[in-house]
Scaffold this motif. Structure first.
Motif, PDB file in Angstrom:
ATOM      1  N   ILE B  45       0.859  -1.191   0.000  1.00  0.00           N
ATOM      2  CA  ILE B  45       0.000   0.000   0.000  1.00  0.00           C
ATOM      3  C   ILE B  45       0.893   1.238   0.000  1.00  0.00           C
ATOM      4  O   ILE B  45       1.396   1.658   1.034  1.00  0.00           O
ATOM      5  N   THR B  46       1.104   1.798  -1.186  1.00  0.00           N
ATOM      6  CA  THR B  46       1.914   3.011  -1.308  1.00  0.00           C
ATOM      7  C   THR B  46       1.039   4.213  -0.981  1.00  0.00           C
ATOM      8  O   THR B  46      -0.176   4.086  -0.786  1.00  0.00           O
ATOM      9  N   GLU B  47       1.659   5.392  -0.947  1.00  0.00           N
ATOM     10  CA  GLU B  47       0.904   6.605  -0.712  1.00  0.00           C
ATOM     11  C   GLU B  47      -0.151   6.781  -1.807  1.00  0.00           C
ATOM     12  O   GLU B  47      -1.271   7.206  -1.549  1.00  0.00           O
ATOM     13  N   SER B  48       0.227   6.413  -3.023  1.00  0.00           N
ATOM     14  CA  SER B  48      -0.703   6.568  -4.151  1.00  0.00           C
ATOM     15  C   SER B  48      -1.911   5.640  -4.004  1.00  0.00           C
ATOM     16  O   SER B  48      -3.042   6.041  -4.306  1.00  0.00           O
ATOM     17  N   GLN B  54      -9.007   7.090  -1.244  1.00  0.00           N
ATOM     18  CA  GLN B  54      -9.773   8.298  -0.898  1.00  0.00           C
ATOM     19  C   GLN B  54     -10.546   8.843  -2.094  1.00  0.00           C
ATOM     20  O   GLN B  54     -11.670   9.322  -1.952  1.00  0.00           O
ATOM     21  N   VAL B  55      -9.938   8.771  -3.282  1.00  0.00           N
ATOM     22  CA  VAL B  55     -10.654   9.197  -4.486  1.00  0.00           C
ATOM     23  C   VAL B  55     -11.891   8.310  -4.665  1.00  0.00           C
ATOM     24  O   VAL B  55     -12.992   8.793  -4.933  1.00  0.00           O
ATOM     25  N   TRP B  56     -11.687   7.022  -4.476  1.00  0.00           N
ATOM     26  CA  TRP B  56     -12.782   6.045  -4.574  1.00  0.00           C
ATOM     27  C   TRP B  56     -13.912   6.405  -3.615  1.00  0.00           C
ATOM     28  O   TRP B  56     -15.083   6.414  -3.974  1.00  0.00           O
ATOM     29  N   GLU B  57     -13.547   6.747  -2.384  1.00  0.00           N
ATOM     30  CA  GLU B  57     -14.557   7.052  -1.365  1.00  0.00           C
ATOM     31  C   GLU B  57     -15.197   8.426  -1.564  1.00  0.00           C
ATOM     32  O   GLU B  57     -16.415   8.572  -1.476  1.00  0.00           O
ATOM     33  N   ASN B  58     -14.368   9.422  -1.855  1.00  0.00           N
ATOM     34  CA  ASN B  58     -14.897  10.787  -1.956  1.00  0.00           C
ATOM     35  C   ASN B  58     -15.845  10.971  -3.132  1.00  0.00           C
ATOM     36  O   ASN B  58     -16.570  11.954  -3.193  1.00  0.00           O
ATOM     37  N   GLU B  90       0.095  -2.558 -16.230  1.00  0.00           N
ATOM     38  CA  GLU B  90      -0.129  -1.323 -15.463  1.00  0.00           C
ATOM     39  C   GLU B  90      -0.260  -0.096 -16.357  1.00  0.00           C
ATOM     40  O   GLU B  90      -1.150   0.727 -16.178  1.00  0.00           O
ATOM     41  N   GLN B  91       0.655   0.027 -17.323  1.00  0.00           N
ATOM     42  CA  GLN B  91       0.630   1.211 -18.178  1.00  0.00           C
ATOM     43  C   GLN B  91      -0.638   1.236 -19.029  1.00  0.00           C
ATOM     44  O   GLN B  91      -1.293   2.262 -19.173  1.00  0.00           O
ATOM     45  N   ALA B  92      -0.971   0.065 -19.587  1.00  0.00           N
ATOM     46  CA  ALA B  92      -2.170  -0.024 -20.433  1.00  0.00           C
ATOM     47  C   ALA B  92      -3.418   0.330 -19.619  1.00  0.00           C
ATOM     48  O   ALA B  92      -4.299   1.062 -20.084  1.00  0.00           O
ATOM     49  N   PHE B  93      -3.475  -0.161 -18.378  1.00  0.00           N
ATOM     50  CA  PHE B  93      -4.637   0.097 -17.527  1.00  0.00           C
ATOM     51  C   PHE B  93      -4.771   1.579 -17.215  1.00  0.00           C
ATOM     52  O   PHE B  93      -5.861   2.157 -17.278  1.00  0.00           O
ATOM     53  N   LYS B  94      -3.628   2.206 -16.913  1.00  0.00           N
ATOM     54  CA  LYS B  94      -3.669   3.635 -16.563  1.00  0.00           C
ATOM     55  C   LYS B  94      -4.097   4.484 -17.754  1.00  0.00           C
ATOM     56  O   LYS B  94      -4.880   5.433 -17.605  1.00  0.00           O
ATOM     57  N   THR B  95      -3.607   4.135 -18.934  1.00  0.00           N
ATOM     58  CA  THR B  95      -4.002   4.865 -20.136  1.00  0.00           C
ATOM     59  C   THR B  95      -5.494   4.691 -20.379  1.00  0.00           C
ATOM     60  O   THR B  95      -6.217   5.647 -20.666  1.00  0.00           O
ATOM     61  N   TYR B  96      -5.946   3.439 -20.246  1.00  0.00           N
ATOM     62  CA  TYR B  96      -7.362   3.141 -20.452  1.00  0.00           C
ATOM     63  C   TYR B  96      -8.223   3.941 -19.484  1.00  0.00           C
ATOM     64  O   TYR B  96      -9.208   4.581 -19.867  1.00  0.00           O
ATOM     65  N   GLN B 121      -5.307  14.478 -13.297  1.00  0.00           N
ATOM     66  CA  GLN B 121      -4.488  13.385 -13.815  1.00  0.00           C
ATOM     67  C   GLN B 121      -3.922  12.550 -12.662  1.00  0.00           C
ATOM     68  O   GLN B 121      -3.882  11.321 -12.708  1.00  0.00           O
ATOM     69  N   GLU B 122      -3.503  13.259 -11.614  1.00  0.00           N
ATOM     70  CA  GLU B 122      -2.890  12.576 -10.483  1.00  0.00           C
ATOM     71  C   GLU B 122      -3.921  11.700  -9.753  1.00  0.00           C
ATOM     72  O   GLU B 122      -3.626  10.573  -9.350  1.00  0.00           O
ATOM     73  N   GLN B 123      -5.138  12.228  -9.631  1.00  0.00           N
ATOM     74  CA  GLN B 123      -6.189  11.450  -8.956  1.00  0.00           C
ATOM     75  C   GLN B 123      -6.522  10.174  -9.725  1.00  0.00           C
ATOM     76  O   GLN B 123      -6.730   9.121  -9.135  1.00  0.00           O
ATOM     77  N   VAL B 124      -6.563  10.292 -11.068  1.00  0.00           N
ATOM     78  CA  VAL B 124      -6.830   9.107 -11.881  1.00  0.00           C
ATOM     79  C   VAL B 124      -5.705   8.087 -11.687  1.00  0.00           C
ATOM     80  O   VAL B 124      -5.942   6.882 -11.564  1.00  0.00           O
ATOM     81  N   ASN B 125      -4.501   8.589 -11.626  1.00  0.00           N
ATOM     82  CA  ASN B 125      -3.345   7.720 -11.407  1.00  0.00           C
ATOM     83  C   ASN B 125      -3.438   7.012 -10.048  1.00  0.00           C
ATOM     84  O   ASN B 125      -3.180   5.805  -9.933  1.00  0.00           O
ATOM     85  N   ASN B 126      -3.827   7.767  -9.016  1.00  0.00           N
ATOM     86  CA  ASN B 126      -4.001   7.187  -7.674  1.00  0.00           C
ATOM     87  C   ASN B 126      -5.085   6.107  -7.692  1.00  0.00           C
ATOM     88  O   ASN B 126      -4.917   5.021  -7.146  1.00  0.00           O
TER      89      ASN B 126
END
Lengths: 457, 148
Positions: B45-48, B54-58, B90-96, B121-126
């Motif tokens: 569980i990284t910071e991201s 939190q993005v999921w919950e908020n 991972e990269q493909a998923f993030k782009t998608y 962009q950062e929230q989507v990445n998280n």
């Protein structure tokens, strides 16, 4: 009415019924969105509708329990309520907080609501059924504590009965397990594990104690059966509730990252969960058969028998259908879960509220022997409309779940149909569900009408 | 049955059985809490990942979707979104995911709609990191197939 302070129950009952109307309206809106994705979108997206729908249910049940408690505790304790004023203040605080929270859901995006209420200080939002802003949750704690204080003081200073002590035990349990709503760890698995301490241990443990106590109270009043006899049944019911219900929480710990032994423990313990509900049926019908008085409020006894039967069907039978781990592997998170949820909440908890309201409201309105024959007839029609409507919803969702499992879950990855395609294939079943939903609303409106039926003298 | 059981016996079953049930459940809870870190790869569980939760919950994602089978049944399961939509890359998923979130709501009449959440962009990445972490939780091989 033996004690004037029982009167504080009235606004609780009325508000609970208003919230129920709101819950059903939002449920219908969701039913419509299932069919027409653009309905109300983007004004009210599905997640907001659902949040309002489920939160209204929880709050209306709490109002119902509180009203029921304030009505029965003075009679059980043979004294006035410790503080009617506190009960009145609690009502307005809870009602205002509830309305404000619902408006918050509807008026701003959820993320904005989280920001406005400083969710970052103590994040508790965004979890199913526990979506309330942290400040609302803290408010709920204070409301519940003042309610418990009031009830406890009344019981301590008056006569103690099995019913009042078991009711209090349930209330303390309710308050204790709600505290887990404030624990939101970073680890999703840990989060899910303790989330169930609120959700499962409310509806399948502590609330069942409350349900048992309320049912016992109405049965004593409407059948005149000896207290010794009633108490014995009550103890057996809640004993089975705790024995099956606590370890039965394990049926939620199959596929969320918890240890594998829960597959066995959860299956075995929860397979026994229908037992307390079955005992409630025996209890209600036995007491009705052995009644010593013919109470004129017949419809209250009808609701009491109804809650026992529909509670057993919804919580017991529909729970058992998918509680064994090998079956739940395929049913977990499908419409079958929704089917079970709807009938269980309605049968066990909404109907016990109707039971108490049906018994107590006429008395609070100065009709000691219940409503007149005509009004009871109208109420009986509303009873059947709501019960048949809810069973219809449940059967439709069960069919939807079975089709979903067959198309999406049973085949292997190469042959299974995707979620959205499966849902599209089920849409006609969702139309049937919506129609039964309208019937439930019709039933509730008929119920409201029964309050205004005039009797020819 | 009911004639042979007295009120006292029933009360003893309640207290005895209730206490027993509480003790068993408490014991299992302690054991489960000790085992969850390993089953869920708590060390990953990284910071991201934490921010993604939190993005999921908020944004109340669970109000439409399920995650490991829990949530609402209006929209697809996301516990295995990484495998299903990102082919475990991972990269493909993030782009998608970035493309998907930006495209909402889709302009298909009367299809179920997902709102536009205006995530950075950062929230989507998280969020992606959170879903990737979730997909690796050891949860008894659920769901039965890739469709979730």
């Amino acid at each position: 009415m033996k004690y004037s302070s029982q009167m504080v129950a009235k606004p609780y009952f009325i508000f609970a019924l208003i919230l129920l109307a709101g819950e059903i309206v939002f449920g219908l809106a969701m039913g419509a969105q299932y069919l027409y994705g653009d309905f109300l979108f983007p004004a009210i997206p599905f997640n907001v509708l659902r949040m309002v729908h489920t939160n209204l249910l929880i709050v209306l049940l709490l109002f119902g329990f509180m009203g029921a408690t304030y009505y029965l505790i003075p009679e059980e304790s043979e004294r006035e309520l410790w503080s009617p004023l506190l009960a009145k203040i609690t009502f307005w605080v809870f009602a205002a907080a509830g309305v404000a929270t619902i408006l918050g859901y509807l008026l701003v995006p959820y993320a904005t609501l989280a920001e406005l209420t400083y969710n970052n200080i103590l994040p508790t939002m965004g979890r199913e059924f526990l979506e309330q802003p942290t400040i609302t949750k803290i408010g709920i704690v204070f409301v519940v504590l003042s309610y418990i204080l009031n009830v406890t003081m009344t019981v301590v200073k008056g006569r103690r009965t099995t019913i009042s002590v078991i009711l209090l035990t349930g209330l303390f349990g309710l308050a204790f397990f709600f505290l887990f709503a404030f624990y939101v760890p970073e680890n999703l698995v840990m989060d899910k594990f303790f989330w169930w301490f609120v959700v499962h241990l409310w509806v399948e443990a502590t609330w069942e104690l409350i349900l048992g106590a309320l049912l016992a109270f109405v049965l004593i009043k409407t059948t005149g059966v000896d207290r010794e006899h009633i108490d014995k049944w009550l103890y057996l019911i809640i004993a089975m509730t705790l024995i099956s219900g606590l370890a039965g929480t394990g049926h939620h710990f199959f596929y969320i990252g918890t240890p594998g032994y829960w597959l066995w423990i959860g299956s075995i313990a929860s397979a026994a969960e229908p037992i307390p509900f079955f005992l409630m049926i025996l209890f209600a019908f036995n007491m009705a058969k052995n009644r010593r008085i013919q109470h004129n409020n017949k419809i209250a006894l009808t609701w009491a028998k109804g809650t026992a039967i529909v509670g057993f069907l919804g919580a017991g039978v529909w729970g058992f259908i998918h509680t064994l781990a090998p079956i739940n592997y395929y049913t977990h998170g499908t419409q079958l879960t929704a089917a079970h949820g709807h009938l269980a909440f309605f049968g066990a908890y909404v109907m016990i509220c109707f039971t108490v309201i049906s018994y107590a409201m006429p008395i609070l309105r100065g009709r000691a022997h219940g409503n007149g024959v005509k009004a009871q007839k109208v109420e009986l029609i509303s009873f059947w409309m709501m019960v048949i409507g809810m069973i219809g919803i449940t059967l439709a969702l069960t069919a939807a779940g079975i089709i979903q499992i067959e198309m999406q879950r049973l085949p292997d990855s190469a042959h299974a149909i995707g979620f959205m395609e499966t849902q599209a294939a089920i849409s006609s079943v969702y139309a049937i569900r919506l129609a039964f939903g309208l019937m439930v609303l019709g039933g509730l409106l008929t119920y409201f009408y029964s309050f205004f039926v005039k009797e020819a003298e | 049955m009911s004639e042979r059981i007295t009120k006292n016996m029933a009360r003893n079953i309640y207290f005895g059985g209730g206490l027993f049930a509480i003790l068993v459940f408490a014991g299992l809870t302690v054991d489960t809490v000790q085992k969850i870190p390993e089953l869920s790869h708590d060390d990953k569980i990284t910071e991201s990942v934490a921010l993604g939760k939190q993005v999921w919950e908020n944004n109340n994602c669970v109000g439409c979707h399920t995650i490991m089978g829990e949530g609402a049944y209006y929209a697809p399961e996301l516990g295995n979104a990484f495998q299903r939509l990102g082919a475990s890359d991972e990269q493909a998923f993030k782009t998608y995911l970035a493309g998907w979130m930006a495209a909402q709501p889709l302009d298909t009449p009367d299809r179920r709609k997902m709102p536009q959440f205006h995530l950075t962009q950062e929230q989507v990445n998280n969020l992606a990191d959170f879903l990737i972490w979730t997909s690796r939780v050891n949860n008894q091989e659920w769901p039965p197939n890739i469709k979730g």
